[in-house]
Design an enzyme around this catalytic site. Structure first.
Site, PDB file in Angstrom:
ATOM      1  N   LYS A  51       0.786  -1.213  -0.155  1.00  0.00           N
ATOM      2  CA  LYS A  51      -0.012   0.124  -0.090  1.00  0.00           C
ATOM      3  C   LYS A  51       0.886   1.229   0.129  1.00  0.00           C
ATOM      4  CE  LYS A  51      -2.095  -2.176   3.466  1.00  0.00           C
ATOM      5  NZ  LYS A  51      -2.941  -2.746   4.469  1.00  0.00           N
ATOM      6  N   ASP A  83      -5.458  -7.418   9.482  1.00  0.00           N
ATOM      7  CA  ASP A  83      -6.765  -6.895   9.673  1.00  0.00           C
ATOM      8  C   ASP A  83      -8.038  -7.881   9.306  1.00  0.00           C
ATOM      9  OD1 ASP A  83      -5.651  -6.593   6.884  1.00  0.00           O
ATOM     10  OD2 ASP A  83      -6.653  -4.725   6.698  1.00  0.00           O
TER      11      ASP A  83
HETATM   12  C1  BGC Z   1      -1.972  -6.463   2.939  1.00  0.00           C
HETATM   13  C2  BGC Z   1      -2.462  -7.321   3.857  1.00  0.00           C
HETATM   14  C3  BGC Z   1      -3.785  -6.679   4.377  1.00  0.00           C
HETATM   15  C4  BGC Z   1      -4.536  -6.152   3.161  1.00  0.00           C
HETATM   16  C5  BGC Z   1      -5.610  -5.208   3.738  1.00  0.00           C
HETATM   17  C6  BGC Z   1      -2.494  -5.697   1.805  1.00  0.00           C
HETATM   18  O1  BGC Z   1      -1.783  -4.803   1.042  1.00  0.00           O
HETATM   19  O2  BGC Z   1      -0.574  -7.292   2.334  1.00  0.00           O
HETATM   20  O3  BGC Z   1      -1.995  -7.939   4.871  1.00  0.00           O
HETATM   21  O4  BGC Z   1      -4.741  -7.535   4.941  1.00  0.00           O
HETATM   22  O5  BGC Z   1      -3.706  -5.084   2.286  1.00  0.00           O
HETATM   23  O6  BGC Z   1      -5.252  -4.310   4.514  1.00  0.00           O
END
Ligand code: BGC
Length: 473
Positions: A174, A210
């Protein structure tokens, strides 16, 4: 597998009088409209990647991490006490105090702290120091500083979990890319920062994803919950797996465990290349972490708007949209967001939202055809996203063989996109007509769920203390 969802809602139709233009636009969008064969193949590769991810010795690495969360037990409503919860994953960090009383909903105190870009991209120690000062501020401003709290830490990134309270960061995703954290235990980094800050009586008893928080939160209100799903900035899912089907760990004494799939990375090894379009490649090239998180980049909140923007630029360049002249704004990264897709997808017949968004993009007087094409592109991208998510969820439901399953969902895409939920629901229903399932919003799973997992962690600690005491008798 029969796909019955043939209505324009499920298969968007472009209504243009100009036949030639219509065909030309459709041609550019062809690969985004998944065929029945595509869907069957996605399902097949997802299932084989899951099997590989759970195998002890696989002949090649899987793109699905299938991580152990070390949570073998769901809350049962008897949880009692006050727990701190942290939620880190997006641009807002949250500190939460959850007061649980048996048989009650539980009280909730929360404070949001925005995480500025320099902390999301700078040295990791600074980020953790910031988290510790937020906890301190939260406790101080609520006059709670002297009290002892067990803490559950939702850290929504791929981790290798060695225990319920040990999570080694595998990679950032992200909008985070801090140095010095990959390969480190996020719990230790948090504990060290809390110790540096001083004067806090806080014990990090659990670290979780999460999706896990969402499953646990869902299970607290609906015992049929067996899948946790995040459709937000990023995307991921977790589910309850039978221990005898997990080759890679020996876990005597436990019958089930929550597996964090980490499906955002599904396809990073090339297994999804058959559905990737040039637009997906463009989104990837312009993202913070290139060549990773293939599946997530197909539809998640951080990327869906960008995907539409790249398609609109292509249509412009082909002379099919906006008179062939893209505006400066349209050419700017991030100028079209997933919230815009939601706005356009939820528009009324007059196209008020679409007009407003196009004006902001520098097209003050769009032709009717332009409006129709933009709306169509948003619909096509939405349907593809809902399709791929529904396909993987169907695989999970099939694998679990439970008569009734509630899928607890959280995240802005699920909450704010006007069509995503219904589309997913219909696609799953078509793929698994016999399966009873429900998509349930588990709001604030990552917050309340972390508090609940902290409560479960304490129970597990107590249980193991009792066992040791019994063994010593
Ligand atoms: C992460 C996950 C997370 C998801 C939602 C992804 O980019 O790798 O660990 O659960 O985003 O937040």
């Amino acid at each position: 597998m029969t796909i019955l969802t043939d209505s324009p809602f499920h298969k968007p139709q472009l209504q243009l009088d100009d036949r030639l233009k219509k065909r030309a636009v459709e041609k550019i969008l062809t690969k985004l409209c998944l065929t029945h064969e595509n869907i069957c193949k996605i399902r097949e590769v997802f299932e084989s990647e899951m099997r590989l991810g759970l195998a002890r010795n696989s002949y090649r690495p899987s793109s699905l991490q299938m991580e152990n969360t070390f949570i073998p037990k769901l809350p049962d409503g008897t949880e009692n006490g006050d727990f701190l919860a942290l939620d880190l994953g997006g641009t807002n960090f949250r500190v939460i105090l959850l007061s649980l009383r048996p048989g009650q909903e539980g009280d909730f105190l929360v404070k949001y702290y925005s995480v500025p870009e320099h902390l999301r991209m700078g040295p990791g120690e600074q980020l953790f120091d910031f988290l510790a000062s937020c906890i301190y501020h939260f406790l101080e401003s609520n006059e709670l500083l002297g009290n002892y709290y067990p803490l559950g830490f939702t850290f929504s990134f791929p981790m290798i979990q060695k225990a319920l309270d040990v999570g080694i960061l595998l990679t950032w995703t992200k909008s985070f890319n801090c140095s010095g954290v990959v390969g480190q235990d996020a719990v230790k980094m948090l504990n060290d920062a809390i110790a540096r800050k001083g004067n806090m009586n806080v014990d990090v008893v659990a670290v979780l994803n999460d999706t896990t928080g969402t499953l646990v939160k869902g299970a607290y209100t609906d015992p049929d919950t067996a899948i946790g799903l995040i459709l937000g900035t990023g995307s991921n899912a977790c589910y309850l797996e039978r221990i005898d089907r997990i080759e890679k760990w020996d876990k005597p004494g436990v019958t089930e465990v929550i597996i964090d799939i980490e499906w955002g990375a599904f396809g990073d090894n090339g297994v999804l290349d058959f559905i990737k379009t040039d637009f997906d490649r463009a989104v990837d090239c312009n993202s913070l972490l290139v060549h990773s998180f293939t599946f997530e980049k197909l539809f998640a909140g951080k990327y869906m708007g960008e995907l539409v923007r790249h398609i609109l630029i292509k249509l412009c360049r082909e002379g099919l949209l906006f008179g062939g002249a893209p505006s400066e704004t349209l050419l700017t990264f991030g100028s079209f967001t997933t919230a815009d897709v939601s706005g356009i997808e939820g528009d009324n017949d007059d196209g008020e939202n679409t007009r407003k968004i196009l004006r902001r993009l520098g097209f003050a007087y769009p032709y009717t055809d332009d409006m129709l094409i933009v709306r169509h592109v948003c619909a096509v991208v939405t349907v593809r996203g809902a399709r791929v998510v529904a396909t993987c969820l169907s695989s999970l439901l099939d694998r679990m063989v439970k008569p009734e399953v509630t899928i607890a969902v959280d995240g802005s895409l699920f909450k704010h996109h006007p069509k995503f939920q219904r589309l997913m629901n219909d696609f799953i229903g078509d793929m698994l007509p016999e399966q009873k399932f429900k998509l349930m919003l588990a709001e604030d799973g990552s917050g309340k769920g972390a508090g609940l997992v902290a409560a479960v962690a304490l129970k597990l600690r107590e249980d193991s203390k009792k066992l040791i005491a019994k063994d010593n008798l």
